[in-house]
Design a protein around this motif. Sequence first.
Motif, PDB file in Angstrom:
ATOM      1  N   THR A  25       0.833  -1.204   0.000  1.00  0.00           N
ATOM      2  CA  THR A  25       0.000   0.000   0.000  1.00  0.00           C
ATOM      3  C   THR A  25       0.869   1.255   0.000  1.00  0.00           C
ATOM      4  OG1 THR A  25      -1.789  -1.158   1.133  1.00  0.00           O
ATOM      5  CG2 THR A  25      -1.798   1.255   1.264  1.00  0.00           C
ATOM      6  N   ARG A  26       1.901   1.256   0.836  1.00  0.00           N
ATOM      7  CA  ARG A  26       2.812   2.410   0.875  1.00  0.00           C
ATOM      8  C   ARG A  26       3.549   2.579  -0.451  1.00  0.00           C
ATOM      9  NH1 ARG A  26       5.449   2.194   6.958  1.00  0.00           N
ATOM     10  NH2 ARG A  26       3.472   2.515   8.036  1.00  0.00           N
ATOM     11  N   LEU A  27       3.953   1.470  -1.052  1.00  0.00           N
ATOM     12  CA  LEU A  27       4.648   1.528  -2.339  1.00  0.00           C
ATOM     13  C   LEU A  27       3.731   2.084  -3.424  1.00  0.00           C
ATOM     14  CD1 LEU A  27       7.083   0.879  -4.169  1.00  0.00           C
ATOM     15  CD2 LEU A  27       6.088  -1.408  -4.464  1.00  0.00           C
ATOM     16  N   GLU A  28       2.517   1.576  -3.505  1.00  0.00           N
ATOM     17  CA  GLU A  28       1.591   2.058  -4.523  1.00  0.00           C
ATOM     18  C   GLU A  28       1.314   3.546  -4.361  1.00  0.00           C
ATOM     19  OE1 GLU A  28      -1.790  -0.555  -4.365  1.00  0.00           O
ATOM     20  OE2 GLU A  28      -0.661  -2.202  -5.268  1.00  0.00           O
ATOM     21  N   ARG A  29       1.164   3.985  -3.128  1.00  0.00           N
ATOM     22  CA  ARG A  29       0.928   5.415  -2.863  1.00  0.00           C
ATOM     23  C   ARG A  29       2.131   6.246  -3.326  1.00  0.00           C
ATOM     24  NH1 ARG A  29       0.479   5.740   2.793  1.00  0.00           N
ATOM     25  NH2 ARG A  29      -1.328   4.413   2.527  1.00  0.00           N
ATOM     26  N   ALA A  30       3.332   5.794  -3.022  1.00  0.00           N
ATOM     27  CA  ALA A  30       4.542   6.529  -3.413  1.00  0.00           C
ATOM     28  C   ALA A  30       4.717   6.521  -4.934  1.00  0.00           C
ATOM     29  CB  ALA A  30       5.764   5.925  -2.740  1.00  0.00           C
ATOM     30  N   LEU A  31       4.425   5.396  -5.569  1.00  0.00           N
ATOM     31  CA  LEU A  31       4.597   5.298  -7.032  1.00  0.00           C
ATOM     32  C   LEU A  31       3.611   6.169  -7.792  1.00  0.00           C
ATOM     33  CD1 LEU A  31       5.272   1.477  -7.448  1.00  0.00           C
ATOM     34  CD2 LEU A  31       6.926   3.353  -7.702  1.00  0.00           C
ATOM     35  N   HIS A  41       6.042  -0.518 -12.300  1.00  0.00           N
ATOM     36  CA  HIS A  41       7.328  -0.363 -11.606  1.00  0.00           C
ATOM     37  C   HIS A  41       8.145  -1.641 -11.717  1.00  0.00           C
ATOM     38  CE1 HIS A  41       9.843  -0.740  -7.928  1.00  0.00           C
ATOM     39  NE2 HIS A  41      10.252   0.433  -8.350  1.00  0.00           N
ATOM     40  N   ASN A  42       7.517  -2.782 -11.455  1.00  0.00           N
ATOM     41  CA  ASN A  42       8.218  -4.058 -11.563  1.00  0.00           C
ATOM     42  C   ASN A  42       8.735  -4.286 -12.972  1.00  0.00           C
ATOM     43  OD1 ASN A  42       8.260  -6.112  -9.170  1.00  0.00           O
ATOM     44  ND2 ASN A  42       6.408  -4.893  -8.925  1.00  0.00           N
ATOM     45  N   ALA A  43       7.915  -4.006 -13.962  1.00  0.00           N
ATOM     46  CA  ALA A  43       8.337  -4.188 -15.358  1.00  0.00           C
ATOM     47  C   ALA A  43       9.535  -3.295 -15.667  1.00  0.00           C
ATOM     48  CB  ALA A  43       7.182  -3.889 -16.306  1.00  0.00           C
ATOM     49  N   LEU A  44       9.435  -2.044 -15.318  1.00  0.00           N
ATOM     50  CA  LEU A  44      10.502  -1.091 -15.609  1.00  0.00           C
ATOM     51  C   LEU A  44      11.811  -1.516 -14.941  1.00  0.00           C
ATOM     52  CD1 LEU A  44      11.073   1.601 -17.041  1.00  0.00           C
ATOM     53  CD2 LEU A  44      10.339   2.768 -14.944  1.00  0.00           C
ATOM     54  N   GLN A  45      11.752  -1.866 -13.663  1.00  0.00           N
ATOM     55  CA  GLN A  45      12.969  -2.257 -12.951  1.00  0.00           C
ATOM     56  C   GLN A  45      13.562  -3.541 -13.525  1.00  0.00           C
ATOM     57  OE1 GLN A  45      14.512  -0.266 -10.999  1.00  0.00           O
ATOM     58  NE2 GLN A  45      12.883   1.184 -10.587  1.00  0.00           N
ATOM     59  N   HIS A  46      12.723  -4.504 -13.871  1.00  0.00           N
ATOM     60  CA  HIS A  46      13.244  -5.759 -14.416  1.00  0.00           C
ATOM     61  C   HIS A  46      13.915  -5.554 -15.768  1.00  0.00           C
ATOM     62  CE1 HIS A  46      11.347  -7.883 -11.131  1.00  0.00           C
ATOM     63  NE2 HIS A  46      12.047  -8.927 -11.503  1.00  0.00           N
ATOM     64  N   ALA A 106      13.065   5.033 -13.663  1.00  0.00           N
ATOM     65  CA  ALA A 106      13.410   3.862 -12.852  1.00  0.00           C
ATOM     66  C   ALA A 106      14.322   4.267 -11.693  1.00  0.00           C
ATOM     67  CB  ALA A 106      14.082   2.798 -13.718  1.00  0.00           C
ATOM     68  N   GLU A 107      15.249   5.150 -11.949  1.00  0.00           N
ATOM     69  CA  GLU A 107      16.158   5.612 -10.892  1.00  0.00           C
ATOM     70  C   GLU A 107      15.391   6.385  -9.817  1.00  0.00           C
ATOM     71  OE1 GLU A 107      19.418   5.998  -8.660  1.00  0.00           O
ATOM     72  OE2 GLU A 107      19.325   4.826 -10.507  1.00  0.00           O
ATOM     73  N   ARG A 108      14.471   7.238 -10.230  1.00  0.00           N
ATOM     74  CA  ARG A 108      13.656   7.977  -9.252  1.00  0.00           C
ATOM     75  C   ARG A 108      12.808   7.011  -8.428  1.00  0.00           C
ATOM     76  NH1 ARG A 108      10.368  11.997 -12.567  1.00  0.00           N
ATOM     77  NH2 ARG A 108       9.462  12.483 -10.539  1.00  0.00           N
ATOM     78  N   ALA A 109      12.222   6.015  -9.090  1.00  0.00           N
ATOM     79  CA  ALA A 109      11.399   5.027  -8.388  1.00  0.00           C
ATOM     80  C   ALA A 109      12.239   4.212  -7.411  1.00  0.00           C
ATOM     81  CB  ALA A 109      10.710   4.110  -9.397  1.00  0.00           C
ATOM     82  N   ARG A 110      13.445   3.865  -7.818  1.00  0.00           N
ATOM     83  CA  ARG A 110      14.351   3.109  -6.940  1.00  0.00           C
ATOM     84  C   ARG A 110      14.621   3.904  -5.663  1.00  0.00           C
ATOM     85  NH1 ARG A 110      16.814   0.917 -10.855  1.00  0.00           N
ATOM     86  NH2 ARG A 110      18.214   2.614 -11.308  1.00  0.00           N
ATOM     87  N   GLY A 111      14.776   5.204  -5.783  1.00  0.00           N
ATOM     88  CA  GLY A 111      14.972   6.048  -4.603  1.00  0.00           C
ATOM     89  C   GLY A 111      13.774   5.993  -3.658  1.00  0.00           C
ATOM     90  N   LEU A 112      12.565   6.010  -4.220  1.00  0.00           N
ATOM     91  CA  LEU A 112      11.360   5.900  -3.392  1.00  0.00           C
ATOM     92  C   LEU A 112      11.327   4.568  -2.652  1.00  0.00           C
ATOM     93  CD1 LEU A 112       8.515   7.250  -5.734  1.00  0.00           C
ATOM     94  CD2 LEU A 112       9.434   8.345  -3.685  1.00  0.00           C
ATOM     95  N   VAL A 113      11.626   3.499  -3.375  1.00  0.00           N
ATOM     96  CA  VAL A 113      11.594   2.160  -2.776  1.00  0.00           C
ATOM     97  C   VAL A 113      12.640   2.044  -1.671  1.00  0.00           C
ATOM     98  CG1 VAL A 113      12.006  -0.291  -3.247  1.00  0.00           C
ATOM     99  CG2 VAL A 113      10.619   1.071  -4.823  1.00  0.00           C
ATOM    100  N   GLU A 114      13.828   2.575  -1.904  1.00  0.00           N
ATOM    101  CA  GLU A 114      14.875   2.526  -0.879  1.00  0.00           C
ATOM    102  C   GLU A 114      14.445   3.268   0.378  1.00  0.00           C
ATOM    103  OE1 GLU A 114      18.392   3.949  -2.843  1.00  0.00           O
ATOM    104  OE2 GLU A 114      18.565   2.113  -4.043  1.00  0.00           O
ATOM    105  N   ALA A 120      10.674   0.940   6.836  1.00  0.00           N
ATOM    106  CA  ALA A 120      10.150  -0.327   7.358  1.00  0.00           C
ATOM    107  C   ALA A 120      11.185  -1.047   8.220  1.00  0.00           C
ATOM    108  CB  ALA A 120       9.714  -1.225   6.207  1.00  0.00           C
ATOM    109  N   LEU A 121      12.441  -0.948   7.847  1.00  0.00           N
ATOM    110  CA  LEU A 121      13.504  -1.672   8.550  1.00  0.00           C
ATOM    111  C   LEU A 121      14.068  -0.912   9.743  1.00  0.00           C
ATOM    112  CD1 LEU A 121      15.346  -3.031   5.413  1.00  0.00           C
ATOM    113  CD2 LEU A 121      13.956  -4.346   7.034  1.00  0.00           C
ATOM    114  N   ALA A 122      13.622   0.310   9.954  1.00  0.00           N
ATOM    115  CA  ALA A 122      14.178   1.157  11.017  1.00  0.00           C
ATOM    116  C   ALA A 122      14.040   0.530  12.398  1.00  0.00           C
ATOM    117  CB  ALA A 122      13.520   2.536  10.997  1.00  0.00           C
ATOM    118  N   VAL A 123      13.060  -0.346  12.587  1.00  0.00           N
ATOM    119  CA  VAL A 123      12.851  -0.962  13.904  1.00  0.00           C
ATOM    120  C   VAL A 123      13.809  -2.119  14.163  1.00  0.00           C
ATOM    121  CG1 VAL A 123      10.426  -0.269  13.985  1.00  0.00           C
ATOM    122  CG2 VAL A 123      11.059  -2.523  13.066  1.00  0.00           C
ATOM    123  N   LEU A 124      14.619  -2.483  13.166  1.00  0.00           N
ATOM    124  CA  LEU A 124      15.514  -3.627  13.292  1.00  0.00           C
ATOM    125  C   LEU A 124      16.972  -3.196  13.368  1.00  0.00           C
ATOM    126  CD1 LEU A 124      13.935  -5.921  10.551  1.00  0.00           C
ATOM    127  CD2 LEU A 124      13.543  -6.011  13.024  1.00  0.00           C
TER     128      LEU A 124
END
Length: 157
Positions: A25-31, A41-46, A106-114, A120-124
């Motif tokens: 849900t967060r990814l779709e909102r950001a994309l 996004h998946n197609a472009l990155q692949h 794709a590069e801009r999208a990769r930045g969003l995903v990162e 999400a990983l901040a709690v670990l």
Amino acid sequence: MRRPEAHPSTRMGYLAWQVVHVMGTRLERALRSLDLTAAQHNALQHVVWVPGTSAAQIARRTGFTPQSMGAAVNALVDRGLLARREHPSSRRTVQLTVTDSGANLAERARGLVERLDEEALAVLAPAERAVIHSLLLRMLAGLNPDALPTMDVRGGS
């Protein structure tokens, strides 16, 4: 007398689904800010990762249906982000390549995903991140080995 049902959070599948749902849900909102769907996004990155790949190969790797991946690829081609070319040895196979504007998006999208991953990983702790990453790779290798490059399935980077 019936035994009380355990809370769903005691099941791994439920927890995994919850994490995937929230992150998806967060990814779709950001994309949306880039006018991309998750499938696009998946197609472009692949195509960036594996130039010359086909929509069918991307569908197998990502778990999207061939129909929805085909629609995603068509939209990216229509926007000038991907280009099609005939496979040199198989007229029935169409290879996909990324255009300059597609590579930039794709590069801009990769930045969003990162950024989303980092949130999400901040709690670990770093060691916990490494363990979860390793375990997820092993699970995915068992469930959908097509989703991973060969070196990841064998444990490389």
